[in-house]
Design an enzyme around this catalytic site. Structure first.
Site, PDB file in Angstrom:
ATOM      1  N   LYS A   1      27.270  -6.577  86.595  1.00  0.00           N
ATOM      2  CA  LYS A   1      28.305  -5.593  86.272  1.00  0.00           C
ATOM      3  C   LYS A   1      28.805  -4.958  87.566  1.00  0.00           C
ATOM      4  O   LYS A   1      28.092  -4.992  88.580  1.00  0.00           O
ATOM      5  CB  LYS A   1      27.780  -4.542  85.289  1.00  0.00           C
ATOM      6  CG  LYS A   1      26.583  -3.718  85.797  1.00  0.00           C
ATOM      7  CD  LYS A   1      26.066  -2.767  84.728  1.00  0.00           C
ATOM      8  CE  LYS A   1      25.005  -1.834  85.318  1.00  0.00           C
ATOM      9  NZ  LYS A   1      24.427  -0.940  84.320  1.00  0.00           N
ATOM     10  N   HIS A   2      30.040  -4.407  87.573  1.00  0.00           N
ATOM     11  CA  HIS A   2      31.012  -4.317  86.496  1.00  0.00           C
ATOM     12  C   HIS A   2      32.196  -5.167  86.930  1.00  0.00           C
ATOM     13  O   HIS A   2      32.928  -4.806  87.836  1.00  0.00           O
ATOM     14  CB  HIS A   2      31.462  -2.879  86.284  1.00  0.00           C
ATOM     15  CG  HIS A   2      30.337  -1.912  86.026  1.00  0.00           C
ATOM     16  ND1 HIS A   2      29.567  -1.374  87.030  1.00  0.00           N
ATOM     17  CD2 HIS A   2      29.857  -1.399  84.856  1.00  0.00           C
ATOM     18  CE1 HIS A   2      28.672  -0.529  86.508  1.00  0.00           C
ATOM     19  NE2 HIS A   2      28.814  -0.539  85.196  1.00  0.00           N
TER      20      HIS A   2
ATOM     21  N   ARG B   1      23.498   3.826  93.266  1.00  0.00           N
ATOM     22  CA  ARG B   1      23.167   2.778  92.297  1.00  0.00           C
ATOM     23  C   ARG B   1      23.456   1.387  92.858  1.00  0.00           C
ATOM     24  O   ARG B   1      22.900   0.405  92.375  1.00  0.00           O
ATOM     25  CB  ARG B   1      23.976   2.963  91.009  1.00  0.00           C
ATOM     26  CG  ARG B   1      23.685   4.256  90.261  1.00  0.00           C
ATOM     27  CD  ARG B   1      24.731   4.503  89.168  1.00  0.00           C
ATOM     28  NE  ARG B   1      24.756   3.441  88.164  1.00  0.00           N
ATOM     29  CZ  ARG B   1      25.761   3.264  87.301  1.00  0.00           C
ATOM     30  NH1 ARG B   1      26.842   4.051  87.349  1.00  0.00           N
ATOM     31  NH2 ARG B   1      25.698   2.293  86.407  1.00  0.00           N
TER      32      ARG B   1
ATOM     33  N   ASP C   1      20.034   0.248  79.520  1.00  0.00           N
ATOM     34  CA  ASP C   1      20.378   0.510  80.922  1.00  0.00           C
ATOM     35  C   ASP C   1      19.136   1.060  81.609  1.00  0.00           C
ATOM     36  O   ASP C   1      18.891   2.269  81.589  1.00  0.00           O
ATOM     37  CB  ASP C   1      21.511   1.537  81.019  1.00  0.00           C
ATOM     38  CG  ASP C   1      22.882   0.931  80.809  1.00  0.00           C
ATOM     39  OD1 ASP C   1      23.214  -0.015  81.543  1.00  0.00           O
ATOM     40  OD2 ASP C   1      23.615   1.392  79.921  1.00  0.00           O
TER      41      ASP C   1
ATOM     42  N   ARG D   1      16.552   5.010  80.993  1.00  0.00           N
ATOM     43  CA  ARG D   1      16.397   5.490  79.605  1.00  0.00           C
ATOM     44  C   ARG D   1      14.928   5.614  79.227  1.00  0.00           C
ATOM     45  O   ARG D   1      14.579   6.427  78.378  1.00  0.00           O
ATOM     46  CB  ARG D   1      17.094   4.538  78.633  1.00  0.00           C
ATOM     47  CG  ARG D   1      18.479   4.073  79.032  1.00  0.00           C
ATOM     48  CD  ARG D   1      19.449   5.178  79.353  1.00  0.00           C
ATOM     49  NE  ARG D   1      20.794   4.656  79.581  1.00  0.00           N
ATOM     50  CZ  ARG D   1      21.774   5.336  80.146  1.00  0.00           C
ATOM     51  NH1 ARG D   1      21.564   6.576  80.566  1.00  0.00           N
ATOM     52  NH2 ARG D   1      22.969   4.787  80.302  1.00  0.00           N
TER      53      ARG D   1
ATOM     54  N   HIS E   1      33.571   7.118  83.242  1.00  0.00           N
ATOM     55  CA  HIS E   1      33.080   7.826  82.066  1.00  0.00           C
ATOM     56  C   HIS E   1      33.996   9.004  81.710  1.00  0.00           C
ATOM     57  O   HIS E   1      34.014   9.457  80.563  1.00  0.00           O
ATOM     58  CB  HIS E   1      31.664   8.374  82.312  1.00  0.00           C
ATOM     59  CG  HIS E   1      30.625   7.308  82.471  1.00  0.00           C
ATOM     60  ND1 HIS E   1      30.357   6.715  83.682  1.00  0.00           N
ATOM     61  CD2 HIS E   1      29.794   6.739  81.566  1.00  0.00           C
ATOM     62  CE1 HIS E   1      29.396   5.818  83.513  1.00  0.00           C
ATOM     63  NE2 HIS E   1      29.033   5.813  82.248  1.00  0.00           N
TER      64      HIS E   1
ATOM     65  N   ASP F   1      32.359  -2.869  78.906  1.00  0.00           N
ATOM     66  CA  ASP F   1      31.598  -1.646  79.098  1.00  0.00           C
ATOM     67  C   ASP F   1      31.767  -0.800  77.829  1.00  0.00           C
ATOM     68  O   ASP F   1      32.520  -1.166  76.907  1.00  0.00           O
ATOM     69  CB  ASP F   1      32.080  -0.912  80.346  1.00  0.00           C
ATOM     70  CG  ASP F   1      31.002  -0.021  80.974  1.00  0.00           C
ATOM     71  OD1 ASP F   1      30.009   0.286  80.288  1.00  0.00           O
ATOM     72  OD2 ASP F   1      31.165   0.370  82.148  1.00  0.00           O
TER      73      ASP F   1
END
Length: 337
Positions: free
Chosen positions: A169-170, A139, A63, A71, A182, A251
């Site tokens: 996505k998503h 985002r 990601d 990351r 999440h 996901d």
């Protein structure tokens, strides 16, 4: 081959991981900050995974969106902007925003390809909605489906030009979720007419090589199951109404939106129609359980995987990343000029 993407525990493969992965033969891997130190270490890790499987086109994903989802971080790698910056430029100059998004994605791809990463979980095609959870927020590429599709296409093209496969996505749209998936299960009660707005960018880019499902319930389509676990949403909405025939992954199974054991969830998303289950956290007990419960990958899913991984060929004549970043920054600077 098992229809699953696994995470790793650290910066190198442990002996147990090496033996398990060689036996289980997962379809691919996902990397996080815990797996990353520097260029040399990361390249050695991805080379080790390819060597283990004997596949140069191994799916190794990350990601690396930019903004708050990155990351691979500075100072080792460049920082990349969030999607909202391209959305703001689009207000002023649509063609410049498209060019900036494409240059940015190509620059991201060059940083990934250098260290052997083959897939990026980008672009988001979620249409931003007022009052929704901020988990999407900056985002996203905007609140207008046409704009989201245009910037999303530029992002997919830029990634491909740099030698990396993108993921839309998503599916079928996370922009209306009022809670962070999440942390809890979002339930979207919008009517069918409103949901057409969410589907529009995915339908426009339905030839994308890879897609990722949303852990979101849409009561108009299936009030009992989130999209990732819904044969109705995967079969009728994603595959038919959107017309997506690429590789479809869930996901992350560890997100709190889903309830139940991780191996059972992996089996559930595959049974519902996902080609691959995504299990991010590298916990050996969960991975062993998943490998035990999952069937072998289907011929159709394997063909989609091979087609996705063969969809880009990294050219040898790449522009310097500094040139791409300078082009992006010049264009984004028009907003403040």
């Amino acid at each position: 081959m098992k229809p699953v993407i696994f995470g790793l525990s650290g910066e190198t493969l442990t002996g147990d991981e090496r033996a398990f992965f060689a036996d289980a033969q997962p379809a691919g891997y996902i990397l996080f900050k815990r797996n990353i130190a520097d260029r040399a270490q990361l390249r050695a890790l991805t080379d080790d995974l390819r060597s283990l499987h004997g596949r140069d086109d191994l799916l190794i994903m990350i990601d690396q969106e930019g903004g708050r989802v990155a990351r691979m971080e500075a100072p080792v790698w460049p920082s990349f902007p969030a999607g909202a910056q391209f959305d703001r430029l689009y207000d002023l100059a649509p063609s410049s925003a498209i060019a900036a998004a494409r240059a940015n994605a190509r620059a991201i791809a060059l940083t990934l390809a250098e260290v052997g990463i083959t897939v990026d979980a980008l672009p988001l095609l979620d249409v931003r909605q007022d009052g929704a959870s901020d988990i999407m927020g900056d985002r996203t590429l905007g609140a207008d489906p046409m704009r989201v599709a245009a910037l999303g296409r530029a992002t997919l093209e830029g990634l491909a030009e740099g030698g990396v496969v993108g993921i839309v996505k998503h599916m079928p749209g996370h922009g209306r979720a009022m809670v962070d998936s999440h942390l809890a299960l979002p339930v979207v009660t919008a009517n069918l007419n409103a949901l057409e707005t969410d589907l529009a960018p995915f339908r426009t880019l339905n030839q994308a090589p890879i897609g990722m499902t949303a852990h979101v319930v849409y009561t108009e389509w299936d009030a009992q199951h989130p999209a990732s676990l819904s044969p109705t949403i995967i079969g009728e909405i994603i595959r038919q109404r959107i017309g997506f025939n690429g590789l479809l992954m869930s996901d992350d199974l560890d997100m709190k939106a889903l309830k139940g054991g991780i191996p059972e969830l992996a089996a559930g998303v595959v049974a519902a129609g996902c080609d691959l289950a995504l299990n991010c956290w590298g916990r050996m007990d969960d991975m062993v359980g998943i490998a035990h419960l999952l069937p072998e990958i289907t011929d159709k899913a394997r063909a989609r995987l091979d087609r996705a991984m063969g969809s880009v060929t990294r050219g040898t004549d790449q522009p310097p990343i500094e040139e791409l970043l300078a082009t992006r920054d010049m264009l984004l600077g028009l907003v403040a000029a």
